[in-house]
Motif scaffolding. Structure first.
Motif, PDB file in Angstrom:
ATOM      1  N   ALA A 114       4.521  17.692  63.082  1.00  0.00           N
ATOM      2  CA  ALA A 114       3.759  18.918  63.302  1.00  0.00           C
ATOM      3  C   ALA A 114       3.470  19.657  61.998  1.00  0.00           C
ATOM      4  O   ALA A 114       2.696  20.620  61.987  1.00  0.00           O
ATOM      5  CB  ALA A 114       4.507  19.842  64.263  1.00  0.00           C
ATOM      6  N   ILE A 115       4.084  19.210  60.900  1.00  0.00           N
ATOM      7  CA  ILE A 115       3.857  19.817  59.594  1.00  0.00           C
ATOM      8  C   ILE A 115       2.659  19.143  58.945  1.00  0.00           C
ATOM      9  O   ILE A 115       2.542  17.917  58.953  1.00  0.00           O
ATOM     10  CB  ILE A 115       5.102  19.672  58.701  1.00  0.00           C
ATOM     11  CG1 ILE A 115       6.321  20.307  59.376  1.00  0.00           C
ATOM     12  CG2 ILE A 115       4.878  20.294  57.331  1.00  0.00           C
ATOM     13  CD1 ILE A 115       7.618  20.081  58.625  1.00  0.00           C
ATOM     14  N   SER A 116       1.768  19.916  58.369  1.00  0.00           N
ATOM     15  CA  SER A 116       0.588  19.330  57.732  1.00  0.00           C
ATOM     16  C   SER A 116       0.999  18.497  56.532  1.00  0.00           C
ATOM     17  O   SER A 116       2.037  18.732  55.901  1.00  0.00           O
ATOM     18  CB  SER A 116      -0.384  20.424  57.295  1.00  0.00           C
ATOM     19  OG  SER A 116       0.118  21.120  56.169  1.00  0.00           O
ATOM     20  N   LEU A 122       4.032  19.245  49.382  1.00  0.00           N
ATOM     21  CA  LEU A 122       4.596  20.278  48.510  1.00  0.00           C
ATOM     22  C   LEU A 122       6.102  20.408  48.708  1.00  0.00           C
ATOM     23  O   LEU A 122       6.857  20.605  47.744  1.00  0.00           O
ATOM     24  CB  LEU A 122       3.915  21.623  48.781  1.00  0.00           C
ATOM     25  CG  LEU A 122       2.461  21.744  48.323  1.00  0.00           C
ATOM     26  CD1 LEU A 122       1.855  23.051  48.807  1.00  0.00           C
ATOM     27  CD2 LEU A 122       2.364  21.652  46.805  1.00  0.00           C
ATOM     28  N   LEU A 123       6.553  20.292  49.959  1.00  0.00           N
ATOM     29  CA  LEU A 123       7.980  20.371  50.241  1.00  0.00           C
ATOM     30  C   LEU A 123       8.734  19.273  49.503  1.00  0.00           C
ATOM     31  O   LEU A 123       9.746  19.530  48.826  1.00  0.00           O
ATOM     32  CB  LEU A 123       8.204  20.249  51.752  1.00  0.00           C
ATOM     33  CG  LEU A 123       9.662  20.129  52.221  1.00  0.00           C
ATOM     34  CD1 LEU A 123      10.437  21.390  51.884  1.00  0.00           C
ATOM     35  CD2 LEU A 123       9.710  19.848  53.724  1.00  0.00           C
ATOM     36  N   TRP A 168       8.637   9.902  56.488  1.00  0.00           N
ATOM     37  CA  TRP A 168       9.361  11.011  57.117  1.00  0.00           C
ATOM     38  C   TRP A 168       8.412  11.849  57.977  1.00  0.00           C
ATOM     39  O   TRP A 168       8.762  12.261  59.085  1.00  0.00           O
ATOM     40  CB  TRP A 168      10.000  11.882  56.030  1.00  0.00           C
ATOM     41  CG  TRP A 168      10.600  13.151  56.537  1.00  0.00           C
ATOM     42  CD1 TRP A 168      11.849  13.321  57.063  1.00  0.00           C
ATOM     43  CD2 TRP A 168       9.973  14.448  56.573  1.00  0.00           C
ATOM     44  NE1 TRP A 168      12.037  14.636  57.422  1.00  0.00           N
ATOM     45  CE2 TRP A 168      10.907  15.347  57.134  1.00  0.00           C
ATOM     46  CE3 TRP A 168       8.724  14.928  56.181  1.00  0.00           C
ATOM     47  CZ2 TRP A 168      10.627  16.703  57.311  1.00  0.00           C
ATOM     48  CZ3 TRP A 168       8.437  16.274  56.358  1.00  0.00           C
ATOM     49  CH2 TRP A 168       9.378  17.136  56.915  1.00  0.00           C
ATOM     50  N   GLN A 169       7.208  12.070  57.486  1.00  0.00           N
ATOM     51  CA  GLN A 169       6.266  12.937  58.187  1.00  0.00           C
ATOM     52  C   GLN A 169       5.699  12.282  59.446  1.00  0.00           C
ATOM     53  O   GLN A 169       5.454  12.954  60.448  1.00  0.00           O
ATOM     54  CB  GLN A 169       5.127  13.321  57.237  1.00  0.00           C
ATOM     55  CG  GLN A 169       4.383  14.585  57.608  1.00  0.00           C
ATOM     56  CD  GLN A 169       3.201  14.293  58.519  1.00  0.00           C
ATOM     57  OE1 GLN A 169       2.742  13.160  58.607  1.00  0.00           O
ATOM     58  NE2 GLN A 169       2.721  15.318  59.193  1.00  0.00           N
ATOM     59  N   GLY A 170       5.495  10.964  59.430  1.00  0.00           N
ATOM     60  CA  GLY A 170       4.846  10.306  60.561  1.00  0.00           C
ATOM     61  C   GLY A 170       5.770   9.552  61.490  1.00  0.00           C
ATOM     62  O   GLY A 170       5.330   9.049  62.532  1.00  0.00           O
ATOM     63  N   VAL A 234      -0.905  11.545  48.085  1.00  0.00           N
ATOM     64  CA  VAL A 234      -0.918  11.212  46.657  1.00  0.00           C
ATOM     65  C   VAL A 234      -1.509  12.358  45.842  1.00  0.00           C
ATOM     66  O   VAL A 234      -0.981  12.723  44.783  1.00  0.00           O
ATOM     67  CB  VAL A 234      -1.696   9.909  46.422  1.00  0.00           C
ATOM     68  CG1 VAL A 234      -1.780   9.589  44.935  1.00  0.00           C
ATOM     69  CG2 VAL A 234      -1.047   8.754  47.174  1.00  0.00           C
ATOM     70  N   MET A 235      -2.588  12.961  46.323  1.00  0.00           N
ATOM     71  CA  MET A 235      -3.226  14.039  45.575  1.00  0.00           C
ATOM     72  C   MET A 235      -2.311  15.244  45.441  1.00  0.00           C
ATOM     73  O   MET A 235      -2.261  15.890  44.393  1.00  0.00           O
ATOM     74  CB  MET A 235      -4.535  14.450  46.258  1.00  0.00           C
ATOM     75  CG  MET A 235      -5.650  13.454  46.104  1.00  0.00           C
ATOM     76  SD  MET A 235      -6.134  13.134  44.381  1.00  0.00           S
ATOM     77  CE  MET A 235      -6.798  14.729  43.924  1.00  0.00           C
ATOM     78  N   VAL A 236      -1.571  15.561  46.487  1.00  0.00           N
ATOM     79  CA  VAL A 236      -0.696  16.727  46.444  1.00  0.00           C
ATOM     80  C   VAL A 236       0.507  16.496  45.537  1.00  0.00           C
ATOM     81  O   VAL A 236       0.908  17.389  44.778  1.00  0.00           O
ATOM     82  CB  VAL A 236      -0.222  17.095  47.867  1.00  0.00           C
ATOM     83  CG1 VAL A 236       0.886  18.141  47.827  1.00  0.00           C
ATOM     84  CG2 VAL A 236      -1.384  17.613  48.693  1.00  0.00           C
ATOM     85  N   MET A 237       1.071  15.292  45.569  1.00  0.00           N
ATOM     86  CA  MET A 237       2.342  15.057  44.902  1.00  0.00           C
ATOM     87  C   MET A 237       2.197  14.534  43.477  1.00  0.00           C
ATOM     88  O   MET A 237       2.983  14.905  42.594  1.00  0.00           O
ATOM     89  CB  MET A 237       3.191  14.085  45.726  1.00  0.00           C
ATOM     90  CG  MET A 237       3.534  14.611  47.108  1.00  0.00           C
ATOM     91  SD  MET A 237       4.569  13.487  48.076  1.00  0.00           S
ATOM     92  CE  MET A 237       6.122  13.627  47.193  1.00  0.00           C
TER      93      MET A 237
END
Length: 295
Positions: A114-116, A122-123, A168-170, A234-237
Motif C-alpha cells: 500500500a506504500i507508493s 526513499l525509506l 519487500w514492497q511487492g 532505480v530513479m529514486v534510489m
C-alpha cells in the motif's frame, strides 16, 4: 436473421474499445518504431532518417547490456521471491486454522504494497545510508566492524539493494493473490488427501501447487513483464549510479531521451522493451493455455 443481428450488435459494443486501443496503444507503438529510425533533436525539431543505425549503436553500447543484465537479474529474483516465495507464504497462512490470524497476517503482509514506490524507495534510501542507516547499525550490533558498507554507493551491492526494496514492497500483494487462488481450491480435495495419509508438505506439492498453476503462470507473466518495465525504484534510489551500474532499460531510455536529447536512441530502447515483454507474454500465455486447470 436474429442471430446475425445479435452478433452485429455485440461487435458494435466492441468498437469503442477497439478504437481506444488503436489510438492509445497500437498507433503509438508504430510511431515509436518510426522514431527509432530517426536522429531526432527534440529541442530544435530537426529529424534525419538513419535507418537501423540506432539499433546498431544500441547493441554496441555497454551500458545497454548492463541495463539488460540488471533487468534479467531483477526478473530472476522477482520470480524467486514474488512468485514461489509468495506462494509458499500464502500456503502457510492459509493452513492456519484460526480465521482471525489468517486475516491479521494477510493485512500485515499487504501493508508494504500500500506504500507508493517513491515513498518506499526513499525509506530504503535512508535505511541503506552508510553512516546513519538502520541496516548498518543493526549489522554493527551483531558483528562490530564487519558490515560497515555503502550499500547504494558500491557497484557490487547497489543493484541487489534496489531489488531487495522492490521485493519487500511487492511481496505482500503477490501473497494475497496466491491466498485467493488457494481459497478457491475445494476443501474436499485437501480432506481426501489427508484421509489418504498425505502430510502438509505432500498436500502442498500434490494438491495446492497443481491447482494454482494458472495463478502461478499469471504471476510469472506479470512479474517478468514488470521487471523489464522497472523505473521508479532505480530513479529514486540511485538514478542509475554508481558509474551506470544500476541502470535498467527504463532509466537508460529516460537518460537518452530527456538528458542526452537522443530520442531516436531512446525509441530504439523502447522497441526492445516492447519486444521482450511481448515475447514473454506470448510464451507464458501459450504455456498456461496448454496446462489449464479444471475441476
Amino acid at each position: 436473421m436474429r442471430t446475425l443481428y445479435r452478433r452485429a450488435a455485440g461487435l458494435a459494443w466492441t468498437v469503442p474499445a477497439l478504437v481506444l486501443l488503436a489510438v492509445f496503444v497500437y498507433l503509438p507503438l508504430i510511431q515509436n518504431f518510426g522514431y527509432s529510425t530517426l536522429s531526432w533533436d527534440i529541442y530544435s525539431g530537426s529529424q534525419q532518417f538513419v535507418g537501423l543505425d540506432n539499433y546498431r549503436d544500441l547493441f554496441a553500447d555497454p551500458v545497454f547490456w548492463t541495463s539488460f543484465t540488471n533487468n534479467l537479474w531483477y526478473a530472476l529474483l522477482s520470480i524467486v521471491f514474488q512468485v514461489f516465495g509468495a506462494l509458499l507464504l500464502a500456503a502457510l497462512v492459509e493452513s492456519i486454522r484460526s480465521t482471525r490470524w489468517q486475516r491479521a497476517l494477510r493485512t500485515i503482509y499487504f501493508i508494504p504494497s500500500a506504500i507508493s514506490l517513491t515513498v518506499a524507495g526513499l525509506l530504503f534510501y535512508f535505511i541503506y545510508e552508510p553512516n546513519l542507516g538502520l541496516l548498518n547499525h543493526a549489522l554493527e550490533a551483531v558483528a562490530p566492524g564487519t558490515f560497515d558498507h555503502a550499500w547504494l554507493g558500491q557497484e557490487s551491492t547497489a543493484m541487489t539493494a534496489v531489488i531487495a526494496m522492490s521485493q519487500w514492497q511487492g511481496f505482500g500483494y503477490s501473497t494475497l493473490l496466491f491466498a485467493v487462488a488457494i481459497q478457491r481450491i475445494p476443501a474436499e480435495l485437501h480432506e481426501a488427501a489427508a484421509l489418504d495419509g498425505a502430510g502438509p508438505v505432500r498436500r502442498f506439492f500434490r494438491v495446492t501447487l497443481p491447482l494454482v498453476r494458472e495463478m502461478t503462470g499469471l504471476m510469472v507473466l506479470v512479474t517478468v513483464s514488470g521487471a523489464f518495465q522497472v523505473f521508479n525504484e532505480v530513479m529514486v534510489m540511485t538514478s542509475g549510479g554508481p558509474d551506470n551500474s544500476t541502470h535498467v532499460l527504463g532509466t537508460w531510455l529516460y537518460r537518452n531521451g530527456f538528458v542526452r536529447n537522443d530520442f531516436g536512441h531512446a525509441a530504439a530502447i523502447g522497441t526492445v522493451i516492447f519486444v521482450i515483454t511481448l515475447t514473454v507474454a506470448m510464451a507464458q500465455l501459450w504455456f498456461t493455455r496448454r496446462r489449464r486447470v479444471e475441476w
